[in-house]
Design a protein around this motif. Structure first.
Motif, mmCIF file in Angstrom:
data_model
loop_
_atom_site.group_PDB
_atom_site.id
_atom_site.type_symbol
_atom_site.label_atom_id
_atom_site.label_comp_id
_atom_site.label_asym_id
_atom_site.label_seq_id
_atom_site.Cartn_x
_atom_site.Cartn_y
_atom_site.Cartn_z
ATOM 1 N N SER A 379 0.830 -1.206 0.000
ATOM 2 C CA SER A 379 0.000 0.000 0.000
ATOM 3 C C SER A 379 0.866 1.259 0.000
ATOM 4 O O SER A 379 0.493 2.280 -0.595
ATOM 5 N N SER A 380 2.031 1.204 0.646
ATOM 6 C CA SER A 380 2.953 2.345 0.609
ATOM 7 C C SER A 380 3.412 2.616 -0.812
ATOM 8 O O SER A 380 3.449 3.767 -1.264
ATOM 9 N N ALA A 385 3.586 5.806 -5.727
ATOM 10 C CA ALA A 385 3.443 5.862 -7.181
ATOM 11 C C ALA A 385 2.385 6.881 -7.584
ATOM 12 O O ALA A 385 2.557 7.627 -8.556
ATOM 13 N N ALA A 386 1.281 6.929 -6.830
ATOM 14 C CA ALA A 386 0.245 7.921 -7.125
ATOM 15 C C ALA A 386 0.770 9.334 -6.893
ATOM 16 O O ALA A 386 0.454 10.262 -7.647
ATOM 17 N N ALA A 394 -2.842 11.511 -2.517
ATOM 18 C CA ALA A 394 -2.423 10.120 -2.328
ATOM 19 C C ALA A 394 -1.913 9.873 -0.910
ATOM 20 O O ALA A 394 -2.271 8.876 -0.272
ATOM 21 N N LEU A 395 -1.087 10.774 -0.400
ATOM 22 C CA LEU A 395 -0.531 10.580 0.936
ATOM 23 C C LEU A 395 -1.575 10.817 2.022
ATOM 24 O O LEU A 395 -1.512 10.201 3.090
ATOM 25 N N ASP A 396 -2.538 11.697 1.760
ATOM 26 C CA ASP A 396 -3.626 11.894 2.720
ATOM 27 C C ASP A 396 -4.458 10.622 2.854
ATOM 28 O O ASP A 396 -4.857 10.241 3.958
ATOM 29 N N THR A 452 6.718 19.361 -4.118
ATOM 30 C CA THR A 452 5.783 18.908 -5.137
ATOM 31 C C THR A 452 6.300 17.642 -5.783
ATOM 32 O O THR A 452 7.461 17.556 -6.156
ATOM 33 N N GLY A 453 5.447 16.654 -5.929
ATOM 34 C CA GLY A 453 5.854 15.390 -6.523
ATOM 35 C C GLY A 453 6.118 15.526 -8.005
ATOM 36 O O GLY A 453 5.401 16.223 -8.717
#
Length: 476
Positions: A379-380, A385-386, A394-396, A452-453
């Motif tokens: 899941s990590s 990746a998202a 995604a991290l939220d 920022t990703g």
């Protein structure tokens, strides 16, 4: 080509803030010369993908003929640095590597030194290993099948045969050997696993992080766009970034390796309750027996000899365990480790997340340590990746799922300890009524520096779908 410009001073390292000015403003020195200023933006790589932030200094006015010079901050040398080479770190790295991301694993240990004689893996661990493509590790000689489970959790003794279990039989593994097998599979897949490298600092910089690593040959550093904390209960990276890792209570496990013979007990496990805690015993591939006594830290004396004596004194309250150990020798070694549920908050932030025990620790009664680590590694990887794909939430979502999973585990744990029917004793009464540490849920990004990703299109193979973590269950 600029993919995004940030003029927010909070988004820049402190040493550069004094040079930052709004784009529309003009600033002059007393001599009338135009002041120097800096801007952050994403630089388009040769492959056309804006994947790393750079710092450049701009001189002159806002015309098209301005001169740009590359500053001292370079693009990250890799996408993800995983700190910790245990099951959650290996699972995260394998899943990210399968998606085409550049991953490095840094592990402070050179070889296995956990000191634990073994661990029981439930049948569902095969699903997580299948998702990673490494289910063949269960065929190693160090993984012994467990086909029956006996438990006296309350007044009655129950036995559960796992031959017809939907998830199949369980396994008893040597943790050092099992972890080494996982690391070998990662190396075979082409992942850079660096042993003997201890993380000492994690510093935010433009576009990611600079991570300092200590080793015998000296100190080195790596730049990464994203960092994963897989350091276990210490949650070293998360705590360095301001997170808190707190335990629910003072539960500990007294772990002993008892010299065999254990051939007659091979393939089965035993759990038994007593007034001051509960016991767990299982035969190891080495023909010895692993024994755990889970109790409260206040009931464990100081000193090795005193602890050994107290362990055997408790056997009078556990007749099944006493018979299980009949004919065995003395403990080859004994140690005390924390066994309390614990949680990290927040579990993720801009450009980082914690996984495995660095995220949350379940009660050993759940028998889900390694399995939970592998599932959360999957899941990590999906969340990371998202994030690389440009998903700002995604991290939220990962953080909320981790909090909900831990809350569900605590609820199941309370029911499980209450079902033992020993609430008249302090150990059981306290755990049947325990609650989570008072850590606030943080849905908003907490790290003051906005990272920022990189907006990279990342494939989403079906086998990387995160597996749902299960809560503790009453032994049957």
């Amino acid at each position: 080509m600029r993919a995004g410009v940030s003029h927010d001073p909070r988004a820049m390292p402190t040493r550069f803030r004094r040079h930052s000015l709004p784009r529309q403003s003009l600033a002059f020195h007393p001599t009338g010369q135009r002041a120097r200023r800096t801007e952050y933006f994403f630089v388009e790589a040769s492959d056309g993908v804006p994947h790393a932030a750079d710092l450049r200094e701009r001189r002159g006015d806002d015309g098209d003929d301005d001169e740009w010079q590359v500053g001292s901050v370079r693009a990250p040398s890799l996408d993800v640095l995983v700190v910790g080479a245990g099951p959650p770190g290996i699972a995260t790295a394998l899943a990210l590597h399968a998606r085409g991301l550049r991953v490095v694993i840094a592990e402070r240990r050179v070889r296995g030194t956990r000191g634990t004689p073994g661990e029981t893996l439930p049948g569902r661990v095969r699903s997580a290993l299948d998702a990673l493509g490494i289910a063949d590790v269960l065929d190693d000689w160090s993984c012994t099948p467990i086909r029956s489970h006996r438990a006296r959790w309350g007044p009655a003794l129950r036995e559960r045969h796992l031959a017809h279990d939907p998830d199949g039989h369980a396994w008893q593994v040597d943790r050092d050997g099992f972890d080494e097998l996982l690391r070998l599979r990662a190396v075979e897949r082409g992942i850079d696993v660096r042993l003997g490298m201890r993380c000492t600092s994690v510093v935010p910089e433009t576009g990611g992080w600079r991570i300092a690593l200590d080793q015998e040959r000296g100190r080195s550093s790596l730049r990464a766009a994203f960092v994963v904390d897989a350091t276990g209960r210490s949650a070293f990276v998360a705590r360095r970034l301001g997170a808190r890792h707190e335990r629910c209570d003072r539960t500990v496990a007294v772990i002993a390796g008892i010299l065999g013979p254990a051939a007659a007990r091979c393939g089965s496990t035993l759990v038994e309750v007593c007034p001051d805690g509960w016991w767990y015993a299982a035969a190891l591939p080495s023909d010895d027996i692993a024994v755990n006594f889970v109790t409260d830290a206040a009931l464990v004396p100081v000193g090795a000899s005193a602890r050994t004596g107290a362990l055997f004194d408790q056997l009078c309250n556990a007749p099944l365990i006493e018979r299980y150990l009949a004919g065995c020798g003395s403990p080859a070694w004994l140690r005390v480790v924390s066994a309390a549920p614990a949680v990290t908050s927040p579990v993720a932030g801009a450009g980082w997340l914690a996984t495995g025990d660095a995220s949350s620790v379940h009660d050993p009664l759940a028998f889900s340590g390694v399995t939970k680590a592998l599932e959360q590694g999957l899941s990590s990887a999906a969340a990371i990746a998202a994030w690389f794909g440009g998903d700002p939430l995604a991290l939220d979502r990962y953080r909320a799922a981790a909090e909900d999973d831990f809350a569900a585990h605590l609820q199941a744990r309370r029911a499980c300890y209450a079902a033992a029917g020993l609430s008249r004793f302090p150990f059981w009464r306290q755990r049947a009524a325990s609650s989570a540490p008072s850590l606030a849920r943080t849905s908003a990004p907490w790290w003051p520096m906005t990272i920022t990703g990189p907006h990279r299109a990342v494939p989403d193979p079906a086998h990387d779908a995160p597996a749902a973590a299960s809560a503790a269950h009453v032994p049957a």
